[in-house]
Every structure is written in structure tokens, then in C-alpha cells.
Scaffold this motif. Structure first.
Motif, mmCIF file in Angstrom:
data_model
loop_
_atom_site.group_PDB
_atom_site.id
_atom_site.type_symbol
_atom_site.label_atom_id
_atom_site.label_comp_id
_atom_site.label_asym_id
_atom_site.label_seq_id
_atom_site.Cartn_x
_atom_site.Cartn_y
_atom_site.Cartn_z
ATOM 1 N N ALA A 38 1.982 -3.808 -11.437
ATOM 2 C CA ALA A 38 1.357 -2.492 -11.314
ATOM 3 C C ALA A 38 2.013 -1.670 -10.204
ATOM 4 C CB ALA A 38 -0.140 -2.648 -11.046
ATOM 5 N N VAL A 39 2.334 -2.325 -9.079
ATOM 6 C CA VAL A 39 3.018 -1.615 -7.994
ATOM 7 C C VAL A 39 4.369 -1.115 -8.481
ATOM 8 C CG1 VAL A 39 4.033 -1.817 -5.694
ATOM 9 C CG2 VAL A 39 1.839 -2.915 -6.173
ATOM 10 N N ARG A 40 5.125 -1.957 -9.145
ATOM 11 C CA ARG A 40 6.447 -1.566 -9.645
ATOM 12 C C ARG A 40 6.338 -0.464 -10.690
ATOM 13 N NH1 ARG A 40 8.637 -7.774 -10.443
ATOM 14 N NH2 ARG A 40 9.307 -8.118 -8.291
ATOM 15 N N THR A 41 5.300 -0.523 -11.506
ATOM 16 C CA THR A 41 5.133 0.449 -12.585
ATOM 17 C C THR A 41 4.871 1.844 -12.055
ATOM 18 O OG1 THR A 41 4.280 -1.249 -14.099
ATOM 19 C CG2 THR A 41 3.725 1.028 -14.598
ATOM 20 N N VAL A 42 4.046 1.947 -11.024
ATOM 21 C CA VAL A 42 3.623 3.265 -10.553
ATOM 22 C C VAL A 42 4.515 3.817 -9.448
ATOM 23 C CG1 VAL A 42 2.038 2.575 -8.686
ATOM 24 C CG2 VAL A 42 1.508 4.593 -10.092
ATOM 25 N N SER A 43 5.267 2.957 -8.770
ATOM 26 C CA SER A 43 6.001 3.395 -7.586
ATOM 27 C C SER A 43 7.161 4.330 -7.917
ATOM 28 C CB SER A 43 6.539 2.184 -6.814
ATOM 29 O OG SER A 43 7.196 2.601 -5.637
ATOM 30 N N ASP A 44 7.298 5.364 -7.105
ATOM 31 C CA ASP A 44 8.404 6.300 -7.223
ATOM 32 C C ASP A 44 9.545 5.952 -6.268
ATOM 33 O OD1 ASP A 44 7.292 8.084 -9.190
ATOM 34 O OD2 ASP A 44 5.908 8.776 -7.640
ATOM 35 N N VAL A 45 9.392 4.852 -5.543
ATOM 36 C CA VAL A 45 10.446 4.362 -4.659
ATOM 37 C C VAL A 45 10.735 2.913 -5.028
ATOM 38 C CG1 VAL A 45 9.698 5.872 -2.778
ATOM 39 C CG2 VAL A 45 8.870 3.510 -2.860
ATOM 40 N N GLU A 46 11.851 2.397 -4.539
ATOM 41 C CA GLU A 46 12.148 0.988 -4.754
ATOM 42 C C GLU A 46 11.084 0.156 -4.052
ATOM 43 O OE1 GLU A 46 16.084 0.075 -3.478
ATOM 44 O OE2 GLU A 46 17.026 1.518 -4.833
ATOM 45 N N VAL A 47 10.527 -0.796 -4.777
ATOM 46 C CA VAL A 47 9.426 -1.591 -4.240
ATOM 47 C C VAL A 47 9.946 -2.676 -3.308
ATOM 48 C CG1 VAL A 47 7.579 -3.214 -4.842
ATOM 49 C CG2 VAL A 47 7.926 -1.135 -6.206
ATOM 50 N N ALA A 48 9.338 -2.751 -2.132
ATOM 51 C CA ALA A 48 9.596 -3.869 -1.233
ATOM 52 C C ALA A 48 8.646 -4.985 -1.641
ATOM 53 C CB ALA A 48 9.334 -3.454 0.216
ATOM 54 N N ASN A 49 9.179 -6.070 -2.212
ATOM 55 C CA ASN A 49 8.295 -7.116 -2.716
ATOM 56 C C ASN A 49 8.607 -8.463 -2.098
ATOM 57 O OD1 ASN A 49 9.844 -8.982 -4.738
ATOM 58 N ND2 ASN A 49 10.518 -6.908 -5.243
ATOM 59 N N THR A 50 7.654 -9.382 -2.204
ATOM 60 C CA THR A 50 7.760 -10.695 -1.578
ATOM 61 C C THR A 50 7.568 -11.804 -2.600
ATOM 62 O OG1 THR A 50 5.408 -10.602 -0.978
ATOM 63 C CG2 THR A 50 7.005 -9.845 0.675
ATOM 64 N N ASP A 51 8.026 -11.584 -3.824
ATOM 65 C CA ASP A 51 7.922 -12.605 -4.867
ATOM 66 C C ASP A 51 8.878 -13.762 -4.603
ATOM 67 O OD1 ASP A 51 5.912 -11.654 -6.402
ATOM 68 O OD2 ASP A 51 7.119 -11.225 -8.181
ATOM 69 N N VAL A 52 8.393 -14.990 -4.767
ATOM 70 C CA VAL A 52 9.224 -16.179 -4.689
ATOM 71 C C VAL A 52 8.876 -17.082 -5.864
ATOM 72 C CG1 VAL A 52 9.386 -16.093 -2.174
ATOM 73 C CG2 VAL A 52 7.571 -17.445 -3.245
ATOM 74 N N THR A 53 9.782 -17.998 -6.203
ATOM 75 C CA THR A 53 9.508 -18.950 -7.269
ATOM 76 C C THR A 53 8.429 -19.913 -6.811
ATOM 77 O OG1 THR A 53 11.797 -18.827 -8.008
ATOM 78 C CG2 THR A 53 10.504 -20.719 -8.757
ATOM 79 N N GLN A 54 7.444 -20.141 -7.672
ATOM 80 C CA GLN A 54 6.339 -20.989 -7.276
ATOM 81 C C GLN A 54 6.431 -22.363 -7.917
ATOM 82 O OE1 GLN A 54 2.531 -19.599 -8.568
ATOM 83 N NE2 GLN A 54 3.090 -19.449 -10.702
ATOM 84 N N ALA A 55 5.778 -23.321 -7.279
ATOM 85 C CA ALA A 55 5.717 -24.675 -7.817
ATOM 86 C C ALA A 55 4.845 -24.701 -9.056
ATOM 87 C CB ALA A 55 5.159 -25.622 -6.755
ATOM 88 N N ALA A 56 4.999 -25.739 -9.865
ATOM 89 C CA ALA A 56 4.210 -25.877 -11.080
ATOM 90 C C ALA A 56 2.742 -26.088 -10.736
ATOM 91 C CB ALA A 56 4.719 -27.057 -11.903
ATOM 92 N N ASN A 57 1.860 -25.593 -11.628
ATOM 93 C CA ASN A 57 0.426 -25.783 -11.496
ATOM 94 C C ASN A 57 -0.120 -25.341 -10.132
ATOM 95 O OD1 ASN A 57 0.266 -27.010 -14.086
ATOM 96 N ND2 ASN A 57 1.006 -28.913 -13.183
#
Length: 208
Positions: A38-57
């Protein structure tokens, strides 16, 4: 154009953390519900994000998810409503173990949007759980809270949008409720507009 060159849309402006904004909106909710999207969808600037690959389950957040990445900090974007209005939009982690990050963001003077899954048979129980959580530190959040329910169009025996009203009213009669897809820019803009009090005559807003 060389064969390796791809057409691209207009380039977004670079995000500048700390930009003065007229309003601040925080997205919270279960893991995988679509807060970062949702942040990426609405943002008019490049999003500063903190996504990382998560462990299973992964554990926490109250919802099952097949999401391969998870937010561990704060996602930040900006919606430029018009030339003179700048709305800062924050995405928060859905996992319980990142509680400190989430609550620190909600401690500011912000408008809170609670995103919820709509396709689960336990959706109302999950809504109750998250409503208790967001108001645990300060019950006044219910006075301006907006709840956005996604995936209601998926098949299955799950609650309808209006079924959430009774659950929300146990916490506050002023909680705004609407259906929205975090991948749809118009939907997310509508959610943000409702959150900051500029909803106007918007469809699918159930109760106010």
C-alpha cells in the motif's frame, strides 16, 4: 532503442526522510496483509523500505501468510495530494517481535489505518485481536481509526464488509470502515483520504 532497453514509467522523486508533511498516516495490521504494498502503491516518491527475506513459518501477527519477505523497520513514502499538500505514509511490521518499532511510530501524532484480511473464516476474531492491540497504549486512537479490509472478493465462507461493524463498535462508534485493495492506487488514496478526514462522499465507507 536497443533490444535490452525497457520502457519505463515516470521516475519517482527520491524520498527524503524528515520532509515536512501536513499529515502522517501509519499503516498497521497482520503480516502479509499488504502494508508495504500500500505504501509503494500510493507513494509519489521512492519508498524507503526495510523488507528482508524471512524464515519459513514465521510466528506473530495473528495471520497465516506465504509472504517471502517481511518488514523489520519502518517503510516510508509520501503522497502528494496536491501541489501544497504532502502526506507522509508509514508501513509498520506485522510480526509481534517487532512490537517496539511499531508502537514507537504510533506514538506520534498520526492517523492510524488498520489493514485486515477479509477472506479468512476467522477474520472477525483477527479484527478483534488487532483492535485490542492498536488501542492498548492509548484508547483515544479509536476516535480517528480507519479500518481497511482487503480480499473480500475472494471465494469462501467469510464475513462481509458490513459484518465488521459490530466488532468495531465495541471499541468505538467513530471507527471508519471500508474495503480496499492495497495494490490499487485509487483504493489506497481513498483509504488515506478517509484517514486524514478528507473522504468526502466516498463509496464503500460503512459507518463513521
Amino acid at each position: 532503442m536497443t533490444k535490452n532497453t525497457k520502457r519505463r514509467g515516470p521516475r519517482k522523486l527520491a524520498a527524503v526522510i524528515g520532509t515536512v508533511a501536513q499529515d502522517r498516516v501509519v499503516f498497521c495490521g497482520p503480516l502479509g496483509v499488504g502494508k508495504t504494498t500500500a505504501v509503494r502503491t500510493v507513494s509519489d516518491v521512492e519508498v524507503a523500505n526495510t523488507d528482508v527475506t524471512q524464515a519459513a513459518n514465521p510466528q506473530g501477527g495473528g495471520s497465516r501468510s506465504e509472504k517471502r519477505t517481511t518488514t523489520v523497520g519502518i517503510d516510508y513514502g509520501e503522497w502528494h495530494e496536491d501541489a501544497s499538500s504532502n502526506v507522509a505514509v508509514y508501513g509498520t511490521p506485522g510480526q509481534v517481535r517487532f512490537d517496539t518499532v511499531r508502537t514507537s511510530t504510533m506514538s506520534f501524532s498520526v492517523h492510524v489505518v488498520l489493514w485486515l484480511f477479509g477472506q479468512n473464516d476467522y477474520a472477525l476474531e483477527e479484527a478483534d485481536e488487532w483492535l485490542r492491540y492498536v488501542g492498548a497504549q492509548d484508547a483515544s486512537v479509536y476516535d480517528t481509526l480507519t479500518v481497511a479490509v482487503t480480499r473480500l472478493d475472494e471465494p469462501g465462507d467469510h464475513p462481509r464488509l458490513e459484518d465488521y461493524r459490530e466488532t468495531l463498535d465495541r471499541f468505538g462508534s467513530g471507527i471508519r470502515l471500508l474495503a480496499a485493495d492495497p495494490r490499487d492506487r485509487d483504493d489506497v488514496r481513498r483509504v488515506v483520504g478517509v484517514a486524514i478526514g478528507r473522504e468526502g462522499a466516498l463509496p464503500q465507507v460503512v459507518g463513521a
